[in-house]
Design a protein around this motif. Sequence first.
Motif, PDB file in Angstrom:
ATOM      1  N   CYS A  46       0.838  -1.205   0.000  1.00 32.77           N
ATOM      2  CA  CYS A  46       0.000   0.000   0.000  1.00 32.77           C
ATOM      3  C   CYS A  46       0.867   1.248   0.000  1.00 32.77           C
ATOM      4  O   CYS A  46       1.861   1.334   0.726  1.00 32.77           O
ATOM      5  CB  CYS A  46      -0.927  -0.005   1.216  1.00 32.77           C
ATOM      6  N   HIS A  47       0.483   2.202  -0.817  1.00 30.01           N
ATOM      7  CA  HIS A  47       1.290   3.407  -1.006  1.00 30.01           C
ATOM      8  C   HIS A  47       0.373   4.617  -1.122  1.00 30.01           C
ATOM      9  O   HIS A  47      -0.789   4.499  -1.509  1.00 30.01           O
ATOM     10  CB  HIS A  47       2.154   3.277  -2.264  1.00 30.01           C
ATOM     11  N   LYS A  48       0.913   5.793  -0.827  1.00 31.61           N
ATOM     12  CA  LYS A  48       0.157   7.038  -0.877  1.00 31.61           C
ATOM     13  C   LYS A  48       1.010   8.117  -1.535  1.00 31.61           C
ATOM     14  O   LYS A  48       2.164   8.326  -1.138  1.00 31.61           O
ATOM     15  CB  LYS A  48      -0.225   7.474   0.543  1.00 31.61           C
ATOM     16  N   VAL A  49       0.458   8.785  -2.536  1.00 29.54           N
ATOM     17  CA  VAL A  49       1.135   9.923  -3.142  1.00 29.54           C
ATOM     18  C   VAL A  49       1.028  11.105  -2.184  1.00 29.54           C
ATOM     19  O   VAL A  49      -0.052  11.390  -1.655  1.00 29.54           O
ATOM     20  CB  VAL A  49       0.507  10.285  -4.504  1.00 29.54           C
ATOM     21  N   PRO A  56      -2.306   6.487   4.974  1.00 30.77           N
ATOM     22  CA  PRO A  56      -1.504   5.259   5.106  1.00 30.77           C
ATOM     23  C   PRO A  56      -1.832   4.433   6.340  1.00 30.77           C
ATOM     24  O   PRO A  56      -1.624   3.221   6.342  1.00 30.77           O
ATOM     25  CB  PRO A  56      -0.063   5.796   5.156  1.00 30.77           C
ATOM     26  N   GLY A  57      -2.369   5.075   7.389  1.00 29.75           N
ATOM     27  CA  GLY A  57      -2.790   4.305   8.556  1.00 29.75           C
ATOM     28  C   GLY A  57      -3.943   3.382   8.232  1.00 29.75           C
ATOM     29  O   GLY A  57      -3.992   2.231   8.684  1.00 29.75           O
ATOM     30  N   TYR A  58      -4.895   3.850   7.426  1.00 27.29           N
ATOM     31  CA  TYR A  58      -5.994   3.003   6.973  1.00 27.29           C
ATOM     32  C   TYR A  58      -5.486   1.942   5.995  1.00 27.29           C
ATOM     33  O   TYR A  58      -5.952   0.800   6.009  1.00 27.29           O
ATOM     34  CB  TYR A  58      -7.081   3.858   6.318  1.00 27.29           C
ATOM     35  N   ILE A 100      -1.007  -1.087  -4.703  1.00 31.26           N
ATOM     36  CA  ILE A 100      -2.070  -0.104  -4.902  1.00 31.26           C
ATOM     37  C   ILE A 100      -1.571   1.230  -4.351  1.00 31.26           C
ATOM     38  O   ILE A 100      -1.158   1.313  -3.180  1.00 31.26           O
ATOM     39  CB  ILE A 100      -3.368  -0.507  -4.186  1.00 31.26           C
ATOM     40  N   VAL A 101      -1.589   2.258  -5.197  1.00 31.46           N
ATOM     41  CA  VAL A 101      -1.101   3.581  -4.827  1.00 31.46           C
ATOM     42  C   VAL A 101      -2.283   4.547  -4.815  1.00 31.46           C
ATOM     43  O   VAL A 101      -2.928   4.752  -5.858  1.00 31.46           O
ATOM     44  CB  VAL A 101      -0.037   4.083  -5.822  1.00 31.46           C
ATOM     45  N   GLU A 102      -2.583   5.112  -3.660  1.00 31.86           N
ATOM     46  CA  GLU A 102      -3.643   6.115  -3.605  1.00 31.86           C
ATOM     47  C   GLU A 102      -3.071   7.480  -3.979  1.00 31.86           C
ATOM     48  O   GLU A 102      -2.029   7.898  -3.464  1.00 31.86           O
ATOM     49  CB  GLU A 102      -4.263   6.190  -2.212  1.00 31.86           C
ATOM     50  N   GLY A 103      -3.765   8.196  -4.859  1.00 35.79           N
ATOM     51  CA  GLY A 103      -3.314   9.512  -5.276  1.00 35.79           C
ATOM     52  C   GLY A 103      -3.612  10.585  -4.251  1.00 35.79           C
ATOM     53  O   GLY A 103      -4.087  10.325  -3.140  1.00 35.79           O
ATOM     54  N   VAL A 104      -3.345  11.834  -4.638  1.00 35.00           N
ATOM     55  CA  VAL A 104      -3.574  12.973  -3.766  1.00 35.00           C
ATOM     56  C   VAL A 104      -4.315  14.051  -4.568  1.00 35.00           C
ATOM     57  O   VAL A 104      -4.045  14.253  -5.757  1.00 35.00           O
ATOM     58  CB  VAL A 104      -2.245  13.521  -3.206  1.00 35.00           C
ATOM     59  N   MET A 105      -5.278  14.692  -3.944  1.00 35.46           N
ATOM     60  CA  MET A 105      -6.065  15.767  -4.574  1.00 35.46           C
ATOM     61  C   MET A 105      -6.567  15.307  -5.949  1.00 35.46           C
ATOM     62  O   MET A 105      -6.924  14.139  -6.121  1.00 35.46           O
ATOM     63  CB  MET A 105      -5.213  17.045  -4.665  1.00 35.46           C
TER      64      MET A 105
END
Length: 832
Positions: A46-49, A56-58, A100-105
């Motif tokens: 799991c990744h976050k932009v 990232p905690g979720y 899976i990478v979650e984007g930002v804005m």
Amino acid sequence: MVGKDHPAAVSLPRLVIAAPASGHGKTTIATGLMAALTRAGHDVSCHKVGPDYIDPGYHALATGKPGRNLDPHMVGEHRLAPLLLHGAGVGGDRPADVAIVEGVMGLYDGQIGGNGFSSTAHVATVTQTPVVLVVDISHASRSIAAVVQGMVAFDPSVRIVGVIVNKAGSARHATEVVSALESTGVPVLGVLQRDDGIVAPSRHLGLVPADERDDAAHALDRLADQIAERIDLDHLLALARTAPDLDAAPWDPSAEVHPPSERRPLVAMAGGRAFTFRYAETEELLRAAGCDVVTFDPLSDERLPEGTAGLYLGGGFPEVHAAGLAANAPLRTALREAVQSGMPTVAECAGLLYLCRSVDGIPMVGAVDADAVMSPRLTLSYRSVVVPTDQLMGVAGTRVTGHEFHRTKLVDAVDQGTASWLLDGEGHGIGSETLHASYLHTHWAGHPRIAQRFADAVHAYEPGNTERSDRERDEATSLLVDASVAGAPSRSSQSSSLANGLAFHGDAELGEGLVDFAVNIHDDARPTWLVDALHASVDDVGAYPDAREAEHAIARRHGRATDEVLATAGAAEAFSLIARARPWKRPVVVHPQFTEPDAALLAAGHTPHHVLCDPANGFALDPTLVPSDADLVMIGNPTNPTSVLHPAQTVRMLLRPDRVVVVDEAFMDSVPGERHSLAGQPVPGLLVVRSLTKLWSIPGVRAGYVIGGQQLLAELRAQQSPWSVSAQAIAAMTATTSDQALAEAATRVTRIAQHRAVLTDGLTELGVRFTAPAAPFVLAELGRGAHEQLRAAGYALRRADTFPGLDDAWVRIAVRRPDTTRKLLAALRVEL
């Protein structure tokens, strides 16, 4: 360096989950996808932009892996692919199946004035990752197709491969949108209705972190089920596999830093509900630099871990938990003394607030001569700063990138001569050779020299009285190991007759004058509403009891159908029903665990086979040890007496066709958020057994239930005696499933965790080995004879040698109030 070697291009199936703008639901759907894929048996990284640390905690809750951030501003564009591969475990023993990478804005929104720098599109392009768009359609229909078409055409280097339609108002509305999207050529992977998602509670800085939400795990389970039902996961995975190979080496912390000595000094990192954020790579760099890292909770731990030589106080919400932090005066004093002694200390944002004299008038540590107050203005910005003088975080002139995200401010002006950073020539924070405290968050993977400099200082620091503390700990341990049973009082004849049998339970340990650490019953008073419900049940004793109302309430509490719940006279009856339900050919009980399943199988004429978990690996479950022909497998989670919480994914690996898996979740309601519970997930061949005895302090009311498929429960009902569940038990089940009960349960669970920390901290200080506990008891290896020695000192602990797989060196210690626990710890140190 980003890696020791540069191998050939490597394959990693991957997707970015993006949106046209904030508020479209990408966090909900990205997290739900991670959870649904994980529950389907996939290994998901799991990744976050961006720099955000709440999402990232979720992600971590959904996947069981650390959430990772990908941010060009924070770490540099050249590190994005290496960090992605590292987070996915590429090159290790178990690389992820999919990332899976979650984007930002919005997809193309980045640093202001940066022409899209640090945007989701920027990260997707650098990492060559296909993009799936989440689009909120609640205020449009056919226009959605124009939005998607525009997103596709805006930058051809960004490869948009799918759309997930979110917040549809009706099936007709969704059909209109999906039909219009056909013209874009981008496939629709699924449709979610307006009320399908979960929404995390918000406050002044956005979402509430997962670690602060006792309901997060349950909400995530519901979301995962909805995602799996409404989104084509197979199609999504097929798109992830179209991602091209990456010509990069995984990031390697050992290539970035080195141990400056052969010692392994200890860095204490703040954690718990008040300090929920730090980048995972920070700890990895410190370990690579020869440091050991231990997490402590400023809300509950009254002292720093033994031998602490460095402090890292990261991000979080001390302003929210100010009262609890202030109440822990012993730790505030210990921290102030540690910082003043010159212990290397890094405090970022929340850490800065905690070290101040006060936050909104509530006293804090007082190691920094400043006060903080809430501000009406949100500070949210990327920063590029310079180190003004040689200090802990770097040499003068070093440029560092980071970000600020806070709604507090310091009342006192920063002394320009002791500033930690210079931003546009103005000083910020407090810096010295041993202390760094500022609002700026930094990602050490992007600035490994910070990690090296901090590690160098930690290695050079000499904790006060370390040798004496170690000697005292060794002496205490020796006393425990060598404890003699000479002169210990004999047990009653009843206890002696049960000592070596499966029927031995903790209440047999009790005796006049003994302090009870043996019985796993929560020591809080029963809530008034529960007492009232039990008293009122007396009015129902004139009629035969009907458990259907209780079963309906339990079903609603777990999100199951009513006919998937069977009320029982406690867990003991449930095990008896299961044992009698079928002519089991090879029943297996995973040990060490509660012995009632064995007793029930033996009483039903079966011979249970045992699979023993190994204490060397913390009694972790190894599903491969269970015989393939086992048609019944019984396991506790969290397990009595080990207190080990097995990952739900690991437990699900026990499932096979023609096999029934029974999970005893008698203590799951004492686990925050009931994470890793399987009670809310309809799984063929799975039975979950629950008991209300423990958390609600009602051992005299035999109240429990079984959750499972309709066919399995029908087999159990056929074995159950009529009216076996009493009116009192029915009243207890109904009362403890109410919203009021769930709120009270969350409070009790928090209190249990705080009280347990007092016990585990004390055992750690004494050098006593114990398993990582998740339940309201701790399995500790005190040494042979210690059980009887403590009994002679007036303390009843649960002997463990009646549990298969354990001997009399182990004892189970129930969690009690701190004042009672401290007396036991004193007895461990002095009496033995």
